[in-house]
Each structure stands twice: as C-alpha cells, then as structure tokens.
Scaffold this active site. Structure first.
Site, PDB file in Angstrom:
ATOM      1  N   CYS A 111      -5.220  54.187  71.999  1.00  0.00           N
ATOM      2  CA  CYS A 111      -4.960  54.267  73.538  1.00  0.00           C
ATOM      3  C   CYS A 111      -4.549  55.630  73.679  1.00  0.00           C
ATOM      4  CB  CYS A 111      -4.132  53.127  74.306  1.00  0.00           C
ATOM      5  SG  CYS A 111      -4.755  51.754  73.840  1.00  0.00           S
ATOM      6  N   HIS A 248      -0.523  55.639  80.597  1.00  0.00           N
ATOM      7  CA  HIS A 248      -1.698  54.795  80.023  1.00  0.00           C
ATOM      8  C   HIS A 248      -1.166  53.378  80.626  1.00  0.00           C
ATOM      9  CE1 HIS A 248      -3.937  52.231  77.488  1.00  0.00           C
ATOM     10  NE2 HIS A 248      -3.117  51.692  76.720  1.00  0.00           N
ATOM     11  N   ASN A 278      -6.402  47.336  80.970  1.00  0.00           N
ATOM     12  CA  ASN A 278      -5.959  48.495  80.022  1.00  0.00           C
ATOM     13  C   ASN A 278      -7.640  49.070  79.306  1.00  0.00           C
ATOM     14  OD1 ASN A 278      -5.660  49.844  77.619  1.00  0.00           O
ATOM     15  ND2 ASN A 278      -4.336  48.488  76.797  1.00  0.00           N
TER      16      ASN A 278
HETATM   17  N1  ACO Z   1      -2.179  32.722  79.527  1.00  0.00           N
HETATM   18  C1  ACO Z   1      -1.436  31.904  79.550  1.00  0.00           C
HETATM   19  N2  ACO Z   1      -0.144  31.849  78.709  1.00  0.00           N
HETATM   20  C2  ACO Z   1      -0.345  32.994  77.630  1.00  0.00           C
HETATM   21  C3  ACO Z   1      -1.317  33.907  77.586  1.00  0.00           C
HETATM   22  C4  ACO Z   1      -2.093  33.616  78.656  1.00  0.00           C
HETATM   23  N3  ACO Z   1      -3.398  34.495  78.625  1.00  0.00           N
HETATM   24  N4  ACO Z   1      -0.937  34.873  76.452  1.00  0.00           N
HETATM   25  C5  ACO Z   1       0.016  34.264  76.022  1.00  0.00           C
HETATM   26  N5  ACO Z   1       0.411  33.260  76.673  1.00  0.00           N
HETATM   27  C6  ACO Z   1       1.733  32.409  76.168  1.00  0.00           C
HETATM   28  C7  ACO Z   1       2.127  32.400  74.800  1.00  0.00           C
HETATM   29  O1  ACO Z   1       1.377  31.668  73.982  1.00  0.00           O
HETATM   30  C8  ACO Z   1       3.601  32.056  74.998  1.00  0.00           C
HETATM   31  O2  ACO Z   1       3.706  30.860  74.989  1.00  0.00           O
HETATM   32  P1  ACO Z   1       4.873  29.835  74.260  1.00  0.00           P
HETATM   33  O3  ACO Z   1       6.201  30.419  75.026  1.00  0.00           O
HETATM   34  O4  ACO Z   1       4.655  28.612  74.456  1.00  0.00           O
HETATM   35  O5  ACO Z   1       4.890  30.246  72.817  1.00  0.00           O
HETATM   36  C9  ACO Z   1       3.943  32.709  76.233  1.00  0.00           C
HETATM   37  O6  ACO Z   1       2.770  32.820  77.006  1.00  0.00           O
HETATM   38  C10 ACO Z   1       4.632  33.912  76.292  1.00  0.00           C
HETATM   39  O7  ACO Z   1       3.939  35.010  75.323  1.00  0.00           O
HETATM   40  P2  ACO Z   1       4.606  36.437  75.203  1.00  0.00           P
HETATM   41  O8  ACO Z   1       3.875  36.963  73.921  1.00  0.00           O
HETATM   42  O9  ACO Z   1       6.088  35.978  74.679  1.00  0.00           O
HETATM   43  O10 ACO Z   1       4.208  36.858  76.625  1.00  0.00           O
HETATM   44  P3  ACO Z   1       5.028  38.407  76.930  1.00  0.00           P
HETATM   45  O11 ACO Z   1       5.880  38.208  78.094  1.00  0.00           O
HETATM   46  O12 ACO Z   1       5.371  39.137  75.716  1.00  0.00           O
HETATM   47  O13 ACO Z   1       3.305  39.060  77.412  1.00  0.00           O
HETATM   48  C11 ACO Z   1       1.776  40.707  76.765  1.00  0.00           C
HETATM   49  C12 ACO Z   1       2.507  39.198  76.544  1.00  0.00           C
HETATM   50  C13 ACO Z   1       1.245  40.596  77.984  1.00  0.00           C
HETATM   51  C14 ACO Z   1       1.169  40.892  75.702  1.00  0.00           C
HETATM   52  C15 ACO Z   1       3.044  41.692  76.586  1.00  0.00           C
HETATM   53  O14 ACO Z   1       3.980  41.496  75.472  1.00  0.00           O
HETATM   54  C16 ACO Z   1       2.541  43.072  76.525  1.00  0.00           C
HETATM   55  O15 ACO Z   1       1.949  43.874  77.202  1.00  0.00           O
HETATM   56  N6  ACO Z   1       2.853  43.925  75.455  1.00  0.00           N
HETATM   57  C17 ACO Z   1       2.438  45.154  75.083  1.00  0.00           C
HETATM   58  C18 ACO Z   1       1.046  45.433  75.340  1.00  0.00           C
HETATM   59  C19 ACO Z   1       0.164  45.230  74.357  1.00  0.00           C
HETATM   60  O16 ACO Z   1       0.397  44.989  73.156  1.00  0.00           O
HETATM   61  N7  ACO Z   1      -1.044  45.285  74.642  1.00  0.00           N
HETATM   62  C20 ACO Z   1      -2.472  45.328  73.707  1.00  0.00           C
HETATM   63  C21 ACO Z   1      -2.308  46.593  72.929  1.00  0.00           C
HETATM   64  S1  ACO Z   1      -3.418  47.869  73.554  1.00  0.00           S
HETATM   65  C22 ACO Z   1      -2.586  49.100  73.892  1.00  0.00           C
HETATM   66  O17 ACO Z   1      -2.557  49.655  74.956  1.00  0.00           O
HETATM   67  C23 ACO Z   1      -1.754  49.749  72.829  1.00  0.00           C
END
Ligand code: ACO
Length: 360
Positions: A111, A248, A278
């Site tokens: 990205c 980004h 994204n």
């Molecule tokens: N719908 C509902 N629940 C979900 C979903 C979904 N789509 N996805 C995950 N969950 C659940 C998980 O299973 C977890 O459940 P649990 O608590 O029962 O185990 C809960 O939601 C929380 O999950 P987390 O991963 O802790 O959620 P978080 O608040 O961290 O958000 C996210 C996740 C949006 C991916 C965030 O961590 C993030 O944006 N991270 C960085 C960005 C990223 O990695 N982007 C992809 C890479 S691409 C790039 O641009 C580099």
C-alpha cells in the site's frame, strides 16, 4: 534547480458498488461493526483488469496535463495486484496508452507503493535523468479476497489513480520524502501462495490476505507518524504549515491515531475510505483527485502524503502544489459498461472459487 511539478491527474473508479449491507448477505458481519471499526461504508468492485482501470485513469491524467503519451519518459506502476508478473503490468499500460518512448516499471511496496513511486520519480526528474513521469497506483484487490474471511474481505476495494510529473523551473512539487520498512514484520500482512514458492511446489492456488490487524495498526501509526514528522522537519516547516494531509485510506481509526500522534488537524485530512475502502496503492491519488475536484487544493499549498503497507513498508512525501488546480484538457474515455452489481460480481467470484476448490 529542477522541480517535479504535478501537472495532470486522473482516476478511475469502477461503477459496481458493494455496500456493507451487501456484505452482510455474504458473511457473519454487520454494517455497524464495519463502520465503527473502520469507517468504511461501501467499496467498488472492478469488472475489468487492473491495467484497464489504470489505462482510463492515466488517459485522464495525460489529458489534464495537456500532453501526449509519447511525451512520457517513465511509467511507474505501483500495484500489489499485477495482471501478470512477467512481463510487468506497466508494459501493458505502456502499450495501451501508446507511450512508445517510456520506460516501464512495476513498483511493489504494497500500500506504500504510490508514495515510493512518487518520491522516486520526483527524484529522477529533479536529478535531470527524465523530464516526464506517469505515476500510477492501481489495484484490483477484490480478486485476492477470500469471501469467507470476514476480517479481511470487508476492508478492500478496487480503483486507480494517476498523476503526471513534469520537470519545471517553478518551485512546485516534491519537497521532502522519507521511506522505510520495519524489519522482521513480513508475516504480519501477507498473501501466501501468490508467487513462485507455491508454483514450484505445485500447491493448489489458495489465495487469501492474512494479517494481524492490531499489530499492523500499532506499527502503521508509528511508521507513518515518524515519517510525517521527518519530512515536515526536513522541509523546515511546522505542523501548522501543513494545508492538507492525504493518508493511505486503510482505516479511519488509524488515520485519526496518526494525526493525533503528530499533533495535526483532522480538518485538514482528506478521507475517502467511507466510499472506496482501502484501495492500496491507489488510495492516495484517488483522495488527492477528490480534493482537487472539491476545490480543497489551492495554489501553493503544503500537502503531506503518508502510507504503510505489507512489508511492513512505510513512507511520507511533502509537496508544494503548483499554480494550476484545474485540468488543461479532458477526455471522454470511460470503462466499458457493465450491468452487474458489486454483489453480482462477488457472487460470481465465489462460485468460481468453489468450482476450483472442488476440482483441486
Ligand atoms: N465483522 C464482525 N466481527 C468481526 C469482523 C467482521 N468483519 N472481523 C473481525 N471481527 C471480530 C473478531 O473475530 C473479534 O471477535 P472476538 O473478540 O470474539 O475474537 C472482534 O471482531 C475484534 O477483532 P479485532 O481484530 O480485535 O478488531 P479490531 O478492532 O482490531 O479491528 C481491523 C480489525 C479493522 C482489521 C483493525 O485491526 C485494522 O484496521 N488493522 C490495521 C489495518 C489492516 O491490517 N489492514 C489490512 C492490511 S492492508 C494495508 O493497508 C496495509
């Protein structure tokens, strides 16, 4: 002194929309979860190749700069989703545009690819080795999605953005840049089985984006925050001197955390991820062009780009906008029409994947 001014810009967003409500029909998730955790409301799904998205965006950028494709010396095609690896996707674009005098290179920094490409092409122009560059960020990430993985499938969209950089005597364009890659973080964000390793071992294709969201979140905020502070300091500016911040577009909460960390102002941030999600390398040029179309870009503005991506790569660019904020010319180019919705396209992709899995 030679400067590398941005003289043209164009974007291409495929028409098929996939809303959060559509995704609710595909997996166990909710609009409320997606909006509150990411800020994303909908994304676009492409019915054409990555190179075709890039062709439309680039043709618009060349028209906006008022130049022909033959005048381009170098095409830097930032992408994580090449239509083909060999030859590169930049050469597909070169042929499609008729850019017969251009060198053509794909740049893969995930990205962060557009920021890497913008800094590198600006440096080549400033060094005098080329006069005109076409810098493209273009992605068809929907093709990489595993629609049974709710943690990744909700995050991404398709689209392309392109800018033309031209050598200029006017003090405009790239001012300062900082690029990097966090050591020992390759496993935090990856698409395993999307390369020669899998081919050499004859493993069946099983492509999915896998990542550790919370670890990436923390490292993204630090990487982008440090890069932003470095380029602002190198330019001899203070944060108050920034007029627009174009990050980004991975997650609204990441953007807010970066802006908080550097002591910036959210009113100066351009956000498009609610509409396009994204789009990886294309998210910054798409947001820049949205800001131009909304009249948010003014002559002489100090603009900051910052990004992170798999690697984990990170980077920032500081630029001064030139005089012109309107295109010199326009083109009537557009994508071939489709009557498919985003959900139609994804359901077809899911059916293809299931058929493949049954035969492998
Ligand atoms: N719908 C509902 N629940 C979900 C979903 C979904 N789509 N996805 C995950 N969950 C659940 C998980 O299973 C977890 O459940 P649990 O608590 O029962 O185990 C809960 O939601 C929380 O999950 P987390 O991963 O802790 O959620 P978080 O608040 O961290 O958000 C996210 C996740 C949006 C991916 C965030 O961590 C993030 O944006 N991270 C960085 C960005 C990223 O990695 N982007 C992809 C890479 S691409 C790039 O641009 C580099």
């Amino acid at each position: 002194m030679i400067y590398a001014d941005i003289t043209g810009w164009g974007r291409c967003l495929p028409p098929a929309v996939l809303s959060n409500a559509d995704i609710e029909t595909l997996m166990d998730t909710s609009n409320e979860w997606i909006v509150s955790r990411t800020g994303i409301q909908e994304r676009r799904i492409s019915h054409v190749t990555n190179a075709e998205l890039a062709r439309v965006a680039s043709t618009r950028a060349l028209a906006a700069a008022g130049i022909s494709a033959e005048q381009v010396d170098m095409i830097a095609f930032a992408t994580s989703t090449p239509d083909e690896c060999i030859p590169n996707t930049a050469s597909i674009l070169q042929n499609a545009l008729g850019a017969s005098n251009a060198a053509a290179v794909d740049i893969n920094a995930a990205c962060t690819g557009f920021v890497y490409s913008f800094n590198m092409m600006s440096d080549m122009i400033r060094a005098g080795s080329i006069k005109t560059a076409l810098v493209v960020g273009s992605e068809r990430l929907s093709s990489l999605m595993n629609w049974s993985l709710r943690e990744s499938a909700i995050l991404f969209g398709d689209g392309a953005g392109a800018i033309v950089l031209q050598a200029s005597d006017n003090e405009a364009g790239f001012v300062a840049g900082k690029l990097g890659c966090v050591p020992d973080t390759r496993e935090l964000l990856a698409v395993p089985d999307f390369g020669l390793d899998a081919i050499a071992q004859f493993r069946p294709l099983d492509v999915s984006i896998v990542f550790s969201g919370q670890e990436i979140f923390k490292k993204a905020v630090k990487g982008m925050g440090d890069a932003c502070e470095a380029v602002v300091a190198e330019a001899g500016l203070g944060l108050d001197d920034l007029d627009l911040i174009i990050p980004h577009q991975a997650n609204a909460r990441i953007v807010e955390a970066v802006v908080r960390r550097i002591g910036g102002d959210m009113d100066k941030v351009v956000l498009t991820l609610d509409k396009y999600a994204n789009t990886s390398t294309s998210s910054i040029p798409i947001a820049l062009i949205e800001a131009l179309e909304q009249g948010r870009v003014k002559p002489g503005m100090n603009i900051l780009f910052t990004a992170f991506g798999a690697g984990l790569t990170w980077g920032a660019s500081l630029l001064k906008w030139g005089e012109r904020v309107t295109p010199l010319g326009e083109t009537d180019i557009s994508l071939p029409p489709t009557d498919k919705t985003g959900l139609d396209l994804i359901n077809a992709a899911i059916a293809r994947r299931q058929a493949y899995e049954q035969t492998n």
